[in-house]
Enzyme design. Structure first.
Site, short mmCIF file in Angstrom:
data_model
loop_
_atom_site.label_atom_id
_atom_site.label_comp_id
_atom_site.label_asym_id
_atom_site.label_seq_id
_atom_site.Cartn_x
_atom_site.Cartn_y
_atom_site.Cartn_z
N TRP A 78 42.85 54.63 36.81
CA TRP A 78 43.16 55.93 36.76
C TRP A 78 44.15 56.21 37.97
O TRP A 78 43.90 55.74 39.12
CB TRP A 78 42.13 56.65 37.04
CG TRP A 78 42.15 58.19 37.42
CD1 TRP A 78 42.57 59.05 36.42
CD2 TRP A 78 42.36 58.80 38.76
NE1 TRP A 78 43.03 60.24 37.34
CE2 TRP A 78 42.92 59.97 38.46
CE3 TRP A 78 42.08 58.16 39.99
CZ2 TRP A 78 42.99 60.96 39.56
CZ3 TRP A 78 42.17 59.19 40.99
CH2 TRP A 78 42.63 60.66 40.80
N ASP B 211 30.25 59.28 37.78
CA ASP B 211 31.56 59.85 38.54
C ASP B 211 31.28 61.17 39.16
O ASP B 211 31.92 62.18 38.45
CB ASP B 211 32.69 59.59 37.82
CG ASP B 211 34.04 59.62 38.86
OD1 ASP B 211 33.75 59.64 39.93
OD2 ASP B 211 35.13 59.87 38.14
N ASP C 226 36.32 60.83 30.96
CA ASP C 226 35.72 61.48 32.16
C ASP C 226 35.59 62.93 31.75
O ASP C 226 36.64 63.75 31.21
CB ASP C 226 36.58 61.44 33.23
CG ASP C 226 35.94 62.07 34.56
OD1 ASP C 226 35.29 63.27 34.47
OD2 ASP C 226 35.95 61.32 35.59
N LYS D 98 43.58 62.41 32.33
CA LYS D 98 43.15 63.85 32.94
C LYS D 98 44.15 64.92 32.56
O LYS D 98 45.40 64.59 32.37
CB LYS D 98 43.32 63.30 34.32
CG LYS D 98 42.79 64.41 35.23
CD LYS D 98 42.20 63.82 36.79
CE LYS D 98 42.09 64.89 37.72
NZ LYS D 98 41.66 64.50 39.04
N HIS E 283 33.04 58.37 32.17
CA HIS E 283 32.65 58.84 33.46
C HIS E 283 31.73 60.04 33.24
O HIS E 283 32.45 61.12 32.52
CB HIS E 283 34.04 59.08 34.28
CG HIS E 283 34.60 57.90 34.88
ND1 HIS E 283 35.74 57.76 35.88
CD2 HIS E 283 34.24 56.68 34.90
CE1 HIS E 283 35.81 56.76 36.46
NE2 HIS E 283 34.89 55.98 35.77
N ASP F 20 37.54 70.02 37.67
CA ASP F 20 37.02 68.74 37.59
C ASP F 20 36.48 68.72 39.02
O ASP F 20 36.97 67.86 39.90
CB ASP F 20 38.00 67.64 37.55
CG ASP F 20 37.60 65.92 37.72
OD1 ASP F 20 36.47 66.09 37.23
OD2 ASP F 20 38.41 65.21 38.10
N HIS G 235 37.61 65.75 32.79
CA HIS G 235 39.15 65.89 32.82
C HIS G 235 39.64 66.64 31.49
O HIS G 235 40.77 66.18 31.09
CB HIS G 235 39.50 64.37 32.61
CG HIS G 235 39.40 63.82 34.13
ND1 HIS G 235 39.64 62.45 34.49
CD2 HIS G 235 38.61 64.06 34.99
CE1 HIS G 235 39.57 62.08 35.60
NE2 HIS G 235 38.77 63.18 36.10
N ASP H 162 33.65 67.64 39.78
CA ASP H 162 32.54 66.59 40.23
C ASP H 162 31.29 66.83 40.76
O ASP H 162 31.00 66.03 41.85
CB ASP H 162 33.45 65.33 40.92
CG ASP H 162 34.73 64.60 40.07
OD1 ASP H 162 34.04 64.09 39.10
OD2 ASP H 162 35.47 64.50 40.53
N GLU I 25 42.09 55.83 31.98
CA GLU I 25 41.29 57.02 32.11
C GLU I 25 42.43 58.27 31.92
O GLU I 25 43.54 58.13 32.91
CB GLU I 25 40.52 57.16 33.40
CG GLU I 25 39.82 58.44 33.66
CD GLU I 25 39.03 58.46 34.86
OE1 GLU I 25 39.16 57.76 35.56
OE2 GLU I 25 38.19 59.40 34.95
C1 RNT Z 1 39.58 61.51 39.23
C2 RNT Z 1 38.96 60.18 38.04
C3 RNT Z 1 38.51 58.82 38.88
C4 RNT Z 1 37.92 59.05 40.25
C5 RNT Z 1 37.46 57.70 40.53
C6 RNT Z 1 37.08 57.67 42.25
O1 RNT Z 1 39.67 62.54 38.71
O2 RNT Z 1 38.00 60.72 37.67
O3 RNT Z 1 37.68 58.16 37.90
O4 RNT Z 1 36.81 60.14 40.27
O5 RNT Z 1 38.17 56.64 40.30
ZN ZN Z 2 36.42 59.64 36.42
#
Ligand code: RNT
Ligand code: ZN
Length: 419
Positions: A184, A327, A260, A227, A287, A295, A263, A297, A225
Site C-alpha cells: 500500500w 487494520d 480495506d 484506496k 483489512h 478512513d 477505503h 481507522d 491494496e
Molecule cells: C492505509 C492503509 C494501510 C495502513 C497500514 C498501516 O490507509 O489502510 O493498510 O493502514 O499499512
Molecule cells: Zn489497510
C-alpha cells in the site's frame, strides 16, 4: 443457571434451526487473524523519529504507547493472552529491529533485521504477515513513492519492495506458514492533477518490478491494496480501486487484491465486494477496520457491516481463500484495550456467522420465499449467541465477558503508565 448450562441450552436452541455450535466453535479455533503491531505505537515503528505521514493519521495521546521492540512485544503478548482464537503477527517494515550502529535504510533491509520477530513468532507458534512501509520516510518525494516521476526515488522504493519480498520469504520459511505481504502506498495529489495516467503507469511498472523478485507464491502472498483518498491527497490516488483490482486480475498468478473496508465511499460495502471478488480470484485479503465518515481507522466493533463481512466469508465457505487482517489505530484510549476489543469483535462476528443457518436461508432466497427469509434472518439475531461466545472463550482459555479489562487496567497501572 451456570454458564455451562446456559451454553447447553443455547446449543439445543441452535440445533433446532440446524446450527451445530460445536462445529462452529471448532472451526473458528483454526482460523488465523492477523494482529497488526501498529496499534501499539500509533503506526510509528523503530526506524525513524518523524511523524506518521502518507495520508493516514492517528489522533489522541493516551499515555503508555510502546517505544521499543521489547515494549511492543510485551504489549502484544498481553493482547494475545486476552483474545480467543488463532493469532498471526502482522508487522510493517518500519518495525525492523537494528542493533545500535548497524542502521539499514529501507532499500537495504535484510531478514536479519527481523530475526527478533521470527523468534517472537516461534515462541508463540504463529505465522507472520508483512508490509513494506512506503510512508513516514524522507525518501517519499512530494508525497510519491512507487509512482514518482523521479527515477531515483522510484528505484529506492522498488528496492524496498524487493527487499520486503525476500524478508517475506524468510518469514514463511522460518515459521512454515505463508506470509501475506501487502503493498500500500499513499501516492497521490492534493489537488487536480494534469496527468492521471502517467503516475499509474509508473506505479504499475514499479509493482511489476517488485514482483519480479523471485518468491514461491505458495509461501509469499503479495497483495495490492487500493484506496479512495487520504488526508492531504484528496484529489487523486494512484492506487485507486479500479487500478488495483485490474492489476491484481492481470497478475493473478503472482498477487492478490486486498480490500480495506475503510477505503471506499461510505455507502459502498466491502461485504458486497467479497463475494464479487471470490467469483474470480482464488484468494483475496482483507483489512478489517471501522471507518467513521472517512478512513478514520476506528477500533473494530461487533457492528452490522463487520458481521456482514464475516457472513460473506463463512457462508461462501471461504476461510481458506480469505486472509483476514485487522487494520485500525486509536491513540485516544488504552491501546491494549483497543487491540483486544477489535480482535474480539472480529472473532464474535465470525462465530456468529458460523452460528447462522446459512444453507436454509439460502434455500429460502432461491425459492423466492423472501417474506420468510426476512423473518428468519431477524429471528436468529436474538438467539442466545452470548452463551456460545462465552463457551468459545472458555475453551480458548480467555474471559468470556468484559473481565479481561481488569487485566488491562492492572497492566496499565503497573507497566504502561511507568513508560
Ligand atoms: C492505509 C492503509 C494501510 C495502513 C497500514 C498501516 O490507509 O489502510 O493498510 O493502514 O499499512
Ligand atoms: Zn489497510
Amino acid at each position: 443457571m451456570t454458564r455451562k448450562e446456559q451454553y447447553e441450552s443455547a446449543k439445543e436452541m441452535y440445533a433446532k434451526i440446524g446450527v451445530d455450535t460445536e462445529k462452529a466453535i471448532a472451526a473458528l479455533m483454526e482460523q488465523p487473524v492477523s494482529l497488526h503491531c501498529w496499534q501499539g505505537d500509533d503506526v510509528i515503528g523503530f526506524d525513524h523519529d518523524g511523524p506518521l505521514t502518507g495520508g493516514i493519521q492517528t489522533t489522541g495521546d493516551y499515555p503508555g504507547k510502546a517505544r521499543t521492540p521489547e515494549q511492543l512485544m510485551a504489549d502484544m503478548e498481553k493482547v494475545m493472552s486476552l483474545v480467543p482464537g488463532k493469532v498471526k503477527l502482522n508487522i510493517h517494515a518500519c518495525y525492523a529491529i537494528m542493533e545500535p550502529g548497524q542502521f539499514a535504510d529501507r532499500d537495504q533491509l535484510e531478514p536479519k533485521h527481523f530475526a527478533k520477530w521470527v523468534e517472537f513468532a516461534k515462541k508463540h507458534n504463529v505465522g507472520i504477515d508483512f508490509n513494506p512501509t512506503f510512508f513516514s520516510h524522507d525518501k517519499v518525494k512530494d508525497g510519491l513513492t512507487l509512482s514518482s516521476p523521479d527515477e531515483e526515488t522510484r528505484k529506492f522504493w522498488i528496492n524496498h519492495g524487493k527487499a520486503c519480498i525476500r524478508i517475506s520469504q524468510y518469514f514463511a520459511e522460518e515459521t512454515g506458514i505463508p506470509c501475506v505481504m501487502n503493498i500500500w502506498t499513499g501516492d497521490g495529489y492534493k489537488d487536480i492533477p494534469a496527468d492521471r495516467m502517467g503516475p499509474r503507469m509508473r506505479y504499475k511498472d514499479s509493482i511489476e518490478q517488485i514482483l519480479s523478485e523471485p518468491y514461491d507464491f505458495k509461501k509469499v502472498k503479495p497483495c495490492v491494496e487500493s484506496k479512495v483518498f487520504g488526508i492531504g491527497v484528496e484529489a487523486f490516488t494512484a492506487g485507486s480501486a479500479e487500478f488495483v483490482l485490474s492489476f491484481a486480475a492481470a497478475h493473478s498468478d503472482k498477487c492478490l487484491p486486498l480490500m480495506d473496508n475503510g477505503h471506499y465511499h461510505p455507502t459502498e460495502m466491502v461485504s458486497d465486494k467479497i463475494p464479487a471478488l471470490l467469483c474470480f480470484f482464488p484468494e483475496i485479503a482483507l483489512h478489517i477496520t471501522r471507518p467513521i465518515r472517512w478512513d478514520s481507522d476506528h477500533v473494530v466493533l461487533f457492528d452490522d457491516e463487520t458481521r456482514e463481512m464475516a457472513k460473506e466469508i463463512v457462508r461462501n465457505d471461504a476461510f481458506d481463500r480469505v486472509y483476514m487482517a485487522l487494520d485500525y489505530f486509536d491513540a485516544s484510549i488504552n491501546r491494549i484495550s483497543a487491540w483486544v476489543v477489535g480482535f474480539r469483535s472480529w472473532q464474535k462476528a465470525l462465530l456468529q456467522a458460523l452460528c447462522t443457518p446459512n444453507a436454509q436461508l439460502k434455500e429460502l432466497q432461491e425459492a423466492n420465499r423472501m417474506t420468510e427469509l426476512m423473518v428468519h434472518q431477524e429471528e436468529v439475531k436474538t438467539y442466545p449467541f452470548g452463551a456460545v461466545w462465552a463457551e468459545y472463550c472458555d475453551r480458548c482459555g480467555v474471559a468470556g465477558d468484559a473481565s479481561w479489562l481488569d487485566e488491562v487496567l492492572k497492566y496499565e497501572k503497573e507497566v504502561l503508565l511507568k513508560r
